[in-house]
Design a protein around this motif. Structure first.
Motif, PDB file in Angstrom:
ATOM      1  N   ARG A 126       5.171  -2.513   6.023  1.00  0.00           N
ATOM      2  CA  ARG A 126       4.282  -2.693   7.185  1.00  0.00           C
ATOM      3  C   ARG A 126       3.971  -1.345   7.852  1.00  0.00           C
ATOM      4  O   ARG A 126       2.832  -1.073   8.217  1.00  0.00           O
ATOM      5  N   HIS A 127       5.002  -0.512   7.987  1.00  0.00           N
ATOM      6  CA  HIS A 127       4.790   0.824   8.568  1.00  0.00           C
ATOM      7  C   HIS A 127       3.771   1.611   7.736  1.00  0.00           C
ATOM      8  O   HIS A 127       2.868   2.246   8.273  1.00  0.00           O
ATOM      9  N   LEU A 128       3.947   1.552   6.413  1.00  0.00           N
ATOM     10  CA  LEU A 128       3.030   2.305   5.532  1.00  0.00           C
ATOM     11  C   LEU A 128       1.606   1.816   5.721  1.00  0.00           C
ATOM     12  O   LEU A 128       0.666   2.601   5.796  1.00  0.00           O
ATOM     13  N   GLU A 129       1.451   0.486   5.797  1.00  0.00           N
ATOM     14  CA  GLU A 129       0.108  -0.083   5.947  1.00  0.00           C
ATOM     15  C   GLU A 129      -0.541   0.360   7.256  1.00  0.00           C
ATOM     16  O   GLU A 129      -1.755   0.433   7.363  1.00  0.00           O
ATOM     17  N   LYS A 130       0.302   0.684   8.238  1.00  0.00           N
ATOM     18  CA  LYS A 130      -0.240   1.150   9.527  1.00  0.00           C
ATOM     19  C   LYS A 130      -0.433   2.667   9.539  1.00  0.00           C
ATOM     20  O   LYS A 130      -0.711   3.253  10.582  1.00  0.00           O
ATOM     21  N   GLY A 131      -0.203   3.310   8.392  1.00  0.00           N
ATOM     22  CA  GLY A 131      -0.437   4.752   8.301  1.00  0.00           C
ATOM     23  C   GLY A 131       0.746   5.608   8.727  1.00  0.00           C
ATOM     24  O   GLY A 131       0.606   6.816   8.913  1.00  0.00           O
ATOM     25  N   ARG A 132       1.909   4.971   8.905  1.00  0.00           N
ATOM     26  CA  ARG A 132       3.089   5.753   9.295  1.00  0.00           C
ATOM     27  C   ARG A 132       3.813   6.276   8.053  1.00  0.00           C
ATOM     28  O   ARG A 132       3.910   5.558   7.050  1.00  0.00           O
ATOM     29  N   VAL A 133       4.345   7.488   8.160  1.00  0.00           N
ATOM     30  CA  VAL A 133       5.210   7.994   7.095  1.00  0.00           C
ATOM     31  C   VAL A 133       6.591   7.384   7.311  1.00  0.00           C
ATOM     32  O   VAL A 133       7.111   7.413   8.430  1.00  0.00           O
ATOM     33  N   VAL A 134       7.168   6.800   6.261  1.00  0.00           N
ATOM     34  CA  VAL A 134       8.515   6.236   6.387  1.00  0.00           C
ATOM     35  C   VAL A 134       9.496   7.180   5.697  1.00  0.00           C
ATOM     36  O   VAL A 134       9.357   7.461   4.502  1.00  0.00           O
ATOM     37  N   ILE A 135      10.446   7.682   6.467  1.00  0.00           N
ATOM     38  CA  ILE A 135      11.453   8.591   5.909  1.00  0.00           C
ATOM     39  C   ILE A 135      12.710   7.772   5.639  1.00  0.00           C
ATOM     40  O   ILE A 135      13.289   7.186   6.559  1.00  0.00           O
ATOM     41  N   PHE A 136      13.102   7.710   4.364  1.00  0.00           N
ATOM     42  CA  PHE A 136      14.289   6.947   3.986  1.00  0.00           C
ATOM     43  C   PHE A 136      15.491   7.876   4.017  1.00  0.00           C
ATOM     44  O   PHE A 136      15.579   8.819   3.214  1.00  0.00           O
TER      45      PHE A 136
END
Ligand code: UDP
Length: 247
Positions: A126-136
């Motif tokens: 969901r974060h990715l779809e909103k254009g956010r970079v997700v740092i694992f």
């Protein structure tokens, strides 16, 4: 006449960057904020072009489990320290990305609710779809693994189209180019060729996982500004590992 910019090859990528090459200061140790900012600027550029970016950062600039074990520490305990090092790097990169105008979320495989989200796959999508970079962060959460295997695992889980591995060298060479100047860069190779040549750029287990999921791996230099955008448009120096060399 103005020419349109080259099209991006991938919509969603997992970017794995080495702690030493991307965040480390002199000799790859510690955190050099100027270096972090340079890498963040490169990531911001591909995000602005519409790429969905998952990020896995190593911890080698702070602590590696194997180094602790070599000095007598229990391996699992040392690996937990290594995983915590990746959380420190994730927070440094989060803040640099936000300075560069990119929205981010950090998700840790070891829950630490006061500083970041726990790893939840659907939430990350969901974060990715909103254009956010997700740092694992915090690797897989288990000792005896590396951030390369973490990158492969998350790339598969998040349905990424490619795993981009940013290191200090601009591709995969027949030998260490820093020691052997006549080493040749292998621009294209198959997963099997990589494994049979016993190359050491990425863990064999990560390569095997990417082979199972048919996700190409691109190795490039994260130290060269603009190299990430070049990889995204199929330009510049890099090596690509796929199932068949012509793919
Ligand atoms: N680590 C771990 N499990 C994981 C990922 C990482 O135990 O799933 C530990 C391991 O000790 C490793 C350290 O975290 O040495 C830092 O990661 P890595 O060496 O892969 O960092 P890099 O070399 O990419 O900077």
């Amino acid at each position: 006449m103005t020419s349109s910019p080259p099209a991006l090859l991938y919509k969603r990528v997992l970017l794995k960057i080495s702690g030493e090459a991307a965040l480390g200061g002199e000799a790859g140790h510690g955190i050099d904020i100027a270096n972090v900012d340079k890498v963040a600027a490169d990531i911001a550029e591909i995000v602005r072009q519409g790429t969905q970016v998952c990020l896995v950062i190593g911890g080698g600039n702070i602590f590696r489990g194997l180094a602790g074990a070599a000095q007598g520490m229990e391996r699992a305990q040392a690996d937990y320290m290594g995983m915590l090092a990746t959380v420190i790097n994730a927070l440094a990169m989060q803040s640099a990305l936000e300075r560069a105008g990119v929205d981010t979320r950090v998700q840790s495989a070891i829950p630490m609710q006061t500083i970041c989200e726990p790893y939840i796959r659907r939430r990350a999508v969901r974060h990715l779809e909103k254009g956010r970079v997700v740092i694992f962060a915090a690797g897989t959460g288990s000792p005896y693994f590396t951030t390369d295997t973490t990158a492969a695992l998350r790339a598969a889980e998040m349905n990424c189209e490619a795993l981009l591995k940013g290191t200090s060298v601009d591709g995969i060479y027949t030998a260490d180019p820093k020691r052997k100047p006549d080493a040749e860069r292998l621009d294209r190779l198959t997963y099997l060729e990589y494994l049979s040549k016993d190359l050491r750029v990425m863990d064999a287990s990560a390569i095997a996982m990417m082979r199972d999921s048919s996700i190409p791996i691109v190795v490039f230099s994260i130290r060269r500004p603009g190299a990430l955008m070049d990889v995204m448009t199929g330009q510049g120096a890099h090596s690509v590992i796929t199932e068949s060399p012509a793919a």
